[in-house]
Design a protein around this motif. Structure first.
Motif, PDB file in Angstrom:
ATOM      1  N   ASN A  82      20.667 -17.627 -94.917  1.00  0.00           N
ATOM      2  CA  ASN A  82      21.424 -17.441 -93.680  1.00  0.00           C
ATOM      3  C   ASN A  82      22.694 -18.279 -93.666  1.00  0.00           C
ATOM      4  O   ASN A  82      23.738 -17.869 -93.145  1.00  0.00           O
ATOM      5  N   GLY A  86      26.268 -16.693 -93.419  1.00  0.00           N
ATOM      6  CA  GLY A  86      27.095 -17.134 -92.304  1.00  0.00           C
ATOM      7  C   GLY A  86      28.460 -17.585 -92.777  1.00  0.00           C
ATOM      8  O   GLY A  86      29.487 -17.337 -92.134  1.00  0.00           O
ATOM      9  N   ALA A  89      30.431 -14.508 -93.562  1.00  0.00           N
ATOM     10  CA  ALA A  89      30.852 -13.834 -92.331  1.00  0.00           C
ATOM     11  C   ALA A  89      31.967 -14.604 -91.664  1.00  0.00           C
ATOM     12  O   ALA A  89      32.839 -14.047 -91.001  1.00  0.00           O
ATOM     13  N   ARG A  93      35.561 -13.882 -89.195  1.00  0.00           N
ATOM     14  CA  ARG A  93      35.556 -14.231 -87.779  1.00  0.00           C
ATOM     15  C   ARG A  93      36.969 -14.452 -87.251  1.00  0.00           C
ATOM     16  O   ARG A  93      37.841 -14.912 -87.983  1.00  0.00           O
ATOM     17  N   CYS A  99      29.320 -24.806 -89.106  1.00  0.00           N
ATOM     18  CA  CYS A  99      27.941 -24.562 -88.692  1.00  0.00           C
ATOM     19  C   CYS A  99      26.945 -25.374 -89.505  1.00  0.00           C
ATOM     20  O   CYS A  99      27.215 -25.747 -90.647  1.00  0.00           O
ATOM     21  N   LYS A 105      26.858 -25.194 -84.087  1.00  0.00           N
ATOM     22  CA  LYS A 105      28.095 -24.463 -84.353  1.00  0.00           C
ATOM     23  C   LYS A 105      29.251 -25.117 -83.598  1.00  0.00           C
ATOM     24  O   LYS A 105      29.185 -25.305 -82.389  1.00  0.00           O
ATOM     25  N   VAL A 136      24.844 -13.170 -80.140  1.00  0.00           N
ATOM     26  CA  VAL A 136      23.591 -12.786 -80.787  1.00  0.00           C
ATOM     27  C   VAL A 136      23.531 -13.249 -82.238  1.00  0.00           C
ATOM     28  O   VAL A 136      22.475 -13.662 -82.724  1.00  0.00           O
ATOM     29  N   GLU A 137      24.651 -13.190 -82.960  1.00  0.00           N
ATOM     30  CA  GLU A 137      24.644 -13.586 -84.369  1.00  0.00           C
ATOM     31  C   GLU A 137      24.294 -15.060 -84.547  1.00  0.00           C
ATOM     32  O   GLU A 137      23.896 -15.484 -85.626  1.00  0.00           O
ATOM     33  N   ASP A 138      24.399 -15.830 -83.465  1.00  0.00           N
ATOM     34  CA  ASP A 138      24.042 -17.254 -83.505  1.00  0.00           C
ATOM     35  C   ASP A 138      22.610 -17.469 -83.031  1.00  0.00           C
ATOM     36  O   ASP A 138      22.186 -18.607 -82.843  1.00  0.00           O
ATOM     37  N   GLU A 139      21.894 -16.353 -82.816  1.00  0.00           N
ATOM     38  CA  GLU A 139      20.519 -16.400 -82.310  1.00  0.00           C
ATOM     39  C   GLU A 139      20.488 -17.104 -80.964  1.00  0.00           C
ATOM     40  O   GLU A 139      19.561 -17.853 -80.649  1.00  0.00           O
ATOM     41  N   SER A 140      21.525 -16.840 -80.151  1.00  0.00           N
ATOM     42  CA  SER A 140      21.643 -17.454 -78.831  1.00  0.00           C
ATOM     43  C   SER A 140      21.353 -16.434 -77.744  1.00  0.00           C
ATOM     44  O   SER A 140      21.765 -15.274 -77.843  1.00  0.00           O
ATOM     45  N   SER A 143      25.815 -15.782 -74.199  1.00  0.00           N
ATOM     46  CA  SER A 143      27.085 -15.421 -74.826  1.00  0.00           C
ATOM     47  C   SER A 143      28.169 -16.277 -74.195  1.00  0.00           C
ATOM     48  O   SER A 143      28.119 -16.569 -72.996  1.00  0.00           O
TER      49      SER A 143
END
Length: 211
Positions: A82, A86, A89, A93, A99, A105, A136-140, A143
């Motif tokens: 991951n 990340g 990715a 961004r 991170c 982050k 969501v991509e941060d598993e949060s 938002s």
């Protein structure tokens, strides 16, 4: 010195996956070699050989799918996959971020590139911009991002609970006929399902969080 290509040489090229036999002024191609080229469905081209032609078909250099799977599985087991994905990715961004795989982050505010928010009014295009930086991509489950409003007002309905912290300028919220002004350092909260109007006196900038 002349280079001789005979039938045996052609067969060797074929076994290595070559489909083109390159010849130049220093190449001697025997009649048997020409026949072998024809039989094997190969072609003759003038010029220097291209290393990529043979390399692309060299089985010894083909990617091993099983090896890739084992490498990815190993990275996953070590908790590194991951983090690597990340980092890749991150290059796409619209902001710079640092991170930690543990769940941290840090977004560099000065690097954030916003995009246009559609207010439903074509005349306001480019006047309201935003960028989500946590999602969501941060598993949060929350938002969050930045929004700027440039001297316009637009209707808004909250689809979730929203919190705003004013960074600069003056952002206005009109609710039930009353205008509320939020200035740098101020924060406000709006419940889900509320109809209101957002605006700004000049250029206003705020950090928002929704959940």
């Amino acid at each position: 010195m002349k280079k001789l290509i005979d039938a045996a040489a052609v067969e060797a090229m074929k076994s290595e996956g070559q489909t083109v036999v390159w010849v130049d002024s220093n190449t001697l191609l025997t009649p048997a070699a020409r026949d072998a080229i024809s039989v094997n469905g190969m072609t003759i081209q003038e010029g220097c050989s291209h290393a990529g032609d043979s390399a692309a078909t060299d089985n010894s250099k083909q990617v091993d799918a099983e090896l890739i799977f084992r490498v990815l599985s190993s990275l996953q087991e070590k908790g590194l996959l991951n983090e690597i994905l990340g980092a890749c990715a991150g290059k796409c961004r619209p902001y710079e971020a640092e991170c930690d795989a543990a769940g941290f982050k840090l977004v560099r505010g000065s690097s954030i590139r916003t995009e246009v928010l559609d207010t439903g009014n074509p005349e306001q295009a480019g006047k309201v911009n935003y960028q989500e930086i946590i999602g969501v991509e941060d598993e949060s489950s929350i938002s969050a991002g930045m929004i700027t409003i440039d001297n316009v007002e637009f209707d808004w309905k909250t689809e979730c609970q929203e919190i705003y912290y004013i960074v600069s300028g003056c952002i206005t919220v009109t609710m039930n006929g009353k205008v509320y002004e939020a200035k740098p350092g101020d924060a406000f909260f709006i419940k889900k399902g509320i109809r209101c109007a957002f605006g700004a006196k000049g250029l206003g900038k705020a950090f928002y969080a929704t959940y």
